[in-house]
Design a protein around this motif. Structure first.
Motif, short mmCIF file in Angstrom:
data_model
loop_
_atom_site.label_atom_id
_atom_site.label_comp_id
_atom_site.label_asym_id
_atom_site.label_seq_id
_atom_site.Cartn_x
_atom_site.Cartn_y
_atom_site.Cartn_z
N SER E 47 0.83 -1.21 0.00
CA SER E 47 0.00 0.00 0.00
C SER E 47 0.86 1.25 0.00
O SER E 47 0.49 2.28 -0.56
CB SER E 47 -0.91 0.02 1.22
OG SER E 47 -1.76 -1.08 1.22
N ASP E 159 -5.99 -1.14 -4.70
CA ASP E 159 -5.38 -1.67 -3.46
C ASP E 159 -6.27 -2.75 -2.86
O ASP E 159 -7.20 -2.44 -2.12
CB ASP E 159 -5.17 -0.52 -2.47
CG ASP E 159 -4.26 -0.93 -1.32
OD1 ASP E 159 -3.94 -2.14 -1.23
OD2 ASP E 159 -3.89 -0.06 -0.53
N GLU E 160 -5.98 -3.99 -3.19
CA GLU E 160 -6.78 -5.13 -2.73
C GLU E 160 -8.28 -4.88 -2.87
O GLU E 160 -9.02 -5.02 -1.90
CB GLU E 160 -6.46 -5.44 -1.26
CG GLU E 160 -4.98 -5.65 -1.03
CD GLU E 160 -4.71 -6.25 0.35
OE1 GLU E 160 -5.45 -7.16 0.73
OE2 GLU E 160 -3.75 -5.82 1.01
#
Ligand SMILES: Nc1ncnc2c1ncn2[C@@H]1O[C@H](COP(=O)(O)OP(=O)(O)OP(=O)(O)O)[C@@H](O)[C@H]1O
Ligand SMILES: Nc1ncnc2c1ncn2[C@@H]1O[C@H](COP(=O)(O)OP(=O)(O)OP(=O)(O)O)[C@@H](O)[C@H]1O
Ligand SMILES: [Mg+2]
Ligand SMILES: [Mg+2]
Lengths: 312, 259, 280, 259, 280
Positions: E47, E159-160
């Protein structure tokens, strides 16, 4: 407020709905104020339950002149010397009542008892302290043994009925009410309580800004005041009736004529100022830590009274 | 470091502004009594009065009277609140009746009970205790019952499959799982109790900080009023932050609930 | 037969006069020592089945037997590991694990010894004094598993125990769970959304259909342990399960998106068709 | 249905018990004035007094006075609270100074300001407004600043990557994202304001429900006191539940936060 | 070069006098139109890299360029889809999607048309008036994707985005994302824990090592689209990535469990060794 600092077209008068303020009530009801001030001057009135509220409102310039106990006028004077005592109003009229069944036979018996007063620093507060000191007692606040409860006079008879207090230092007509409604006994009557008939119960107090800006109106006020005193002395019954009607107008309840007559016997209207007693009261206030010193230089101003008397 | 500096500076600025207002003739001295340096009439200062009160023991005595009452009244409220809360969460019919009544009672400021309290208990300690207790009880009840009702079912299910039930379940799961709710209940209840006691003492006049305030008011001694207010502010802040807020934070951290 | 559900139906009330038929005529048998997975899309009723077996809820009709005894409520012969673990945050790890043991009238000392044993099995022997909030997600699930294992239940019920964990932690826990199962021989019912998880862990995978929930198909997994996802048996089985599951997914999507989703479902079908040959 | 029945029954039971206490000679009548059926002496009932007060307009007038003050005082508090809260959240130095000061001020029950308020503003409307406003401002400030400070960074980041910044960010993200905190702030602030106005009016004696209470007290007319308490309870419950609790629930549902 | 990180380091302050070296000498290049995944264990700094590119944070040393311009702050040329979507709960779906467009000084009408187009692409054309709390998890992520796509960014940072979804919804969204990518040709940087997700979606997978984060290895995925997990290229690649990742996992576990975990790591190694042959 406003409008009354100089050449005011309005005079705002304050007093209590108590019998000890009868001079103001009579002067109002008989139109003495209006006659003395003249038609151009508007009169506004406000009533107060106790001296604290009265002085509070005077300090915040909510009114200009009126009758109040000497102690509130004295204790607040040091922190805020913006007012002066310009005449006497009533002497006497204060009593020490005790609850039936409290077993109080003498002032000494007040040891460990609770006594109601109208408010902290009120004239009855000071009178109670004076009386207690004569027998070597003192109130709890001053490390004594008598507990002192500031309570609105109107609530005092309830407290008597509920055994919440044992005695009350109060002013008329509340003393008579306590006797009649709560079966109270009068331990010290107006002649025995504190300085007795010499006790100053109410005085005429005015804001400095008002008296300085309106010396004529101030004198007018005192002339009306003096006329009222004379009227009361000569027409006691009529004065009592005027008072009863007045109270009914503002509070909606009719006082008992007999009771009020009884109360009126206990007081003595006068425009004289007993400076000696005022100084003694100041000393007691000082000892009670209500004041920083007992210096009341400048509190009493006889000039207006003298001027008013001269023109009589 | 810089935070502390700023705070000190801020306090100095505030004190200075007050002192200046007090010293100019904009307002009478008694409206803004000087904090540190005496003005002409009276010559009193708030600090002086405060120190005086502390030395003579007057303030300390009043504080202990107030805190004593608060402790008793608050304890009563907590016990009652937990009991009522439990009953409301446990029995539907109590919820339907008492629960609904409590919602209404909660909306009545406790000082409103004062006239009745005086008639019922007489003027004095009991009436003030009543005001304090009634001010905190309802909030405590509502929070406790919410807490008991909202125990996450995962805890209940986990405990039940592990063999717990009845009082064991109540003691080891329902009670501890409601702790976050109970603590925020305590905090709000405390806030109400604290407000109630001040109002009660101002009226009830039987010792305590509120009585001193009333005395300051009667004598127009704003220096006394301000010094009592400082004491009240300090005590309130300490209890609020050091006791309740800290408790709340600790628990919500431990419980894994965000602040 | 360890677990036996016969003609089980479950209906939840919904709103004032409606009801939701969640489970329809479920027949489910689990043999002693078996590791069975229940696989299905969200909301198909997996947790409901588990709750019925755990005794946390009761069926509208039909019978649930565990150990040939009718289930009447929760019992320590069937312990549940929940998705969020359900650890008590007000107790430390050791107290959490001894909680159920002490309820069995075990002495404190004995309980703690047993708990230590369980914790060691999940590699948390050093964390007895820690509180749940101090542990990572994977560690919490480990504690939950230990807490259940020490109870020595006949059946271990696991409701998506690894769903909230990240992929790597999950892989490690799959590994550990297989070992524990092999070591203890427990009967395990494992609920998951994840085909691969089901195939990696279990002997038998029950695929559920949705609205109302029913058991659509059973797959037997005959791959060597420890299992490797690249094992061709698993790869092929995965395709078969997937193609069955896609039908259910389509049903769910239709319900969620309405007609707007027509285009998409055909795309899923395309993919389906392209590779259909591989596993037939 | 059964809930409503239970409630009705509960109210009947309570009223009956009161009535019985009132009618036995255990306590003097004035301590427990009858609710519905007059006792011999006086012949007043709480219901009678209430209906009377409503018909003569006395109660309605007092209510409108109280609510008017409350509205003004509360509005001032909300505006000040939001402003202070914003400044505290926005500038670290304001947080270090004002923020710390506010924590202390929050712990001072607003009624404690009464003596000062009278001296500053005179006894009357202004003093009561001051009490109400100061009772609600600090809580509002604390909640608003907490709200502004704790805007989830995911919203801020999302907005920033979509091109928002400065006032646009404040208006479209920071403010709406703090709504849940602000609403619970409003609710607590309201509770304090409601308590403050009752205490203020009881003391301040310048019209309003509190004044009527004080009148009832002075006249020992517990029937008047009780009927005013009923009015206060109803108004409080309505505002608390229908306005603030409803707002809070709606928002927390919409925001996806659990109740 | 769309995205170019050169010798990027990132250190976070930690406690009073400590600091945490999160990224170490990261070199990362993404070409226009590429779909790149960043894979690594929890806490390795994925991240952080994304935030640096998004301009939400700045590197301690080194340079981040996007479109050959140095990144100085957030910009609409790089839009992020977060794990929880980051939809504004106080706006309905349409307002969420037009939010960025209106900031571009687009007229309201034009913005709404464009938003509708985006929403139709993610099959949510019928949900414009819905509020986020009324949507399922998968739908929310769809809105978040639409919101980013309509901005027509040069680089899409994810991000995920699917980590919180259940497996089935995830599979469907993988499918859709591949289609969107093929249709729009966007440059995408995708962060995930999940090897399979990375392999299904991307052209290139960057595997990160942990403490401090660095790019350990790059895998190029040369499989046909739409991808099928049973494709042997993917199955083999998955094994290779897994074996690399296991080392990192072991590092993380050692840190978490201390010496207590020795037994386990050897077990993971065992498995590793058993099948090592397959992919060498
Ligand atoms: N107590 C209940 N009351 C009403 N409906 C319920 C209840 N419990 C579950 N349901 C409904 O029953 C259906 C099945 O629920 P269940 O939790 O068993 O699904 P699941 O397969 O476990 O889903 P997931 O994979 O999302 O956990 C759902 O539609 C749910 O809304
Ligand atoms: N603002 C910050 N201040 C201090 N430390 C931070 C900050 N942001 C991240 N870190 C630390 O940096 C490390 C890497 O964080 P990062 O969020 O980039 O990891 P990640 O790879 O995205 O992990 P995950 O897969 O769990 O999302 C972590 O140890 C984290 O604690
Ligand atoms: Mg489930
Ligand atoms: Mg991350």
């Amino acid at each position: 407020g406003g409008g009354s600092e100089e050449n005011a077209d309005e005079v705002r008068i304050g007093y209590f709905p108590n019998f000890t303020h009868i001079t103001t009530v009579v002067a109002l009801e008989n139109g003495y104020f209006q006659e003395e001030f003249g038609e151009d001057i508007n009169i506004e009135t406000s009533t107060f339950p106790d001296g604290s509220a009265f002085m509070e409102a005077m300090s915040t310039q909510d009114f200009d002149i009126g009758t109040v106990g000497p102690s509130p006028a004295t204790t607040t004077y040091q922190r805020n010397p913006e007012h002066e005592i310009i005449a006497g109003a009533v002497n006497g009229g204060a009593v020490l009542a005790t609850r039936e069944g409290a077993g109080i036979e003498s002032v000494e018996d007040l040891d460990g008892m609770s006594v109601a007063i109208p408010t902290i620093g009120s004239t009855q507060d000071i009178m109670l302290r004076e009386t207690l000191s004569e027998v070597g007692l003192d109130v709890e606040d001053s490390d004594g043994t008598v507990s002192m409860l500031p309570q609105a006079p109107a609530d005092t008879s309830t407290l008597f009925l509920q055994d919440d207090v044992d005695a009350a230092a109060t002013q008329e007509p509340w003393g008579v009410y306590l006797e009649n409604q709560a079966d109270a006994d009068i331990l010290l009557d107006e002649e025995e309580f504190a300085w007795g008939t010499a006790s100053t119960t109410t005085v005429v107090t005015a804001r400095n800004a008002f008296t300085e800006g309106n010396p004529d109106l101030t004198e007018d006020y005192l002339r009306a005041h003096i006329r009222a005193i004379e009227f009361i002395e000569e027409n006691q019954q009529e004065a009592v009736e005027i008072f009863i009607d007045h109270i009914e107008d503002i509070a909606g309840n009719e006082l008992d004529y007999e009771e009020t007559m009884e109360a009126s016997d206990r007081l003595n209207p006068t425009y004289e100022i007993n400076e000696e007693v005022l100084q003694e009261m100041a000393t007691i206030s000082y000892e009670a830590e209500y004041m920083q010193s007992d210096d009341i230089e400048g509190l009493v101003n006889r000039a207006f009274l003298e001027a008013a008397l001269e023109e009589e | 470091m810089i935070t502390v500096l700023r705070r000190v500076l801020f306090v100095i600025v505030i004190v200075t502004i007050w002192e200046i207002i007090s010293k100019t003739n904009l307002f009478p001295t008694f409206m803004f009594p000087p904090l540190l340096i005496p003005n002409d009439p009276g010559g009193v200062t708030v600090l002086g009065t405060l120190v005086d009160g502390l030395i003579t023991g007057q303030i300390i005595e009043a504080t202990s009277v107030t805190l004593g009452r608060l402790l008793i009244g608050f304890s009563i409220a907590v016990v009652l609140g937990l009991t009522f809360g439990f009953l409301i969460a446990r029995f539907k019919w109590v919820d339907d009746t008492l629960g609904f009544f409590v919602t209404a009672l909660q909306s009545i400021p406790s000082i409103v009970w004062f006239p009745l309290a005086i008639v019922w208990f007489g003027l004095g300690n009991l009436a003030i205790l009543f005001i304090v207790a009634i001010g905190a009880t309802w909030t405590m009840t509502v929070n406790a019952s919410t807490g008991f009702k909202n125990v996450p079912s995962i805890y209940l299910n986990a405990a039940r499959t592990l063999g717990s039930s009845g009082t064991h379940l109540a003691r080891t799961v329902i009670l501890p799982a409601s702790v976050p709710h109970i603590i925020s209940g305590l905090r709000v209840a405390w806030a109400f109790a604290w407000r109630a006691i001040m109002a009660g003492e101002l009226f009830g006049a039987a010792g305590g900080l509120g009585y001193l305030l009333d005395m300051g008011r009667s004598l127009q001694a704003m220096d006394l009023v301000l010094s009592i207010m400082i004491v009240i502010g300090i005590i309130g802040t300490i209890i609020d932050n050091q006791v309740f807020l800290r408790m709340e934070r600790n628990v919500s951290r431990k419980w894994g609930v965000g602040t | 037969m360890k677990v036996n559900l016969e003609q089980v139906n479950k209906t939840f009330p919904k709103g004032k006069n409606n009801s939701l038929h969640v489970l329809h005529d479920i027949d489910l048998k689990i043999e002693a020592g078996e590791f069975v997975s229940l696989l299905g899309p969200s909301g198909c009723g997996k947790s409901t089945i588990l709750n019925l077996i755990a005794g946390l809820d009761s069926p509208t009709s039909g019978e649930v037997h565990v150990n040939d005894k009718k289930v009447k409520g929760p019992g320590t012969d069937r312990v549940v590991v929940f998705q969020q673990g359900g650890l008590f945050p007000w107790m430390n790890v050791l107290d959490n694990v001894t909680y159920g043991l002490l309820l069995k009238k075990m002495s404190k000392k004995e309980a703690e010894e047993k708990a230590m044993e369980g914790l060691r099995m999940v590699h948390l022997g050093n964390f007895t004094k820690a509180y749940p909030h101090e542990l990572s997600g994977g560690m919490k699930q480990r504690v939950a598993i230990a807490r259940s294992l020490v109870m020595d239940p006949d059946v271990l019920l696991m409701d998506e125990p690894f769903a909230a964990l990240d992929e790597q932690t999950r892989i490690i826990l799959h590994q550990e769970l297989q070992e524990i199962w092999q070591k203890t021989g427990k009967t395990i019912l494992f609920i998951t959304h994840n085909i691969r998880e089901a195939l990696t862990l279990s002997e038998r995978v029950l695929l559920m259909s949705t609205r109302p929930g029913a058991i659509k198909k059973t797959f037997t997994v005959q791959a060597a342990r420890p299992r490797d996802p690249s094992d061709s048996v698993l790869v092929n089985l995965e395709k078969r399960v997937m193609s069955e599951l896609e039908e259910e997914m389509e049903k769910v999507l239709k319900e969620e998106f309405g007609d707007d989703y027509r285009f998409k479902t055909s795309a899923v079908r395309d993919r389906d068709r392209d590779h259909m040959g591989d596993h037939i």
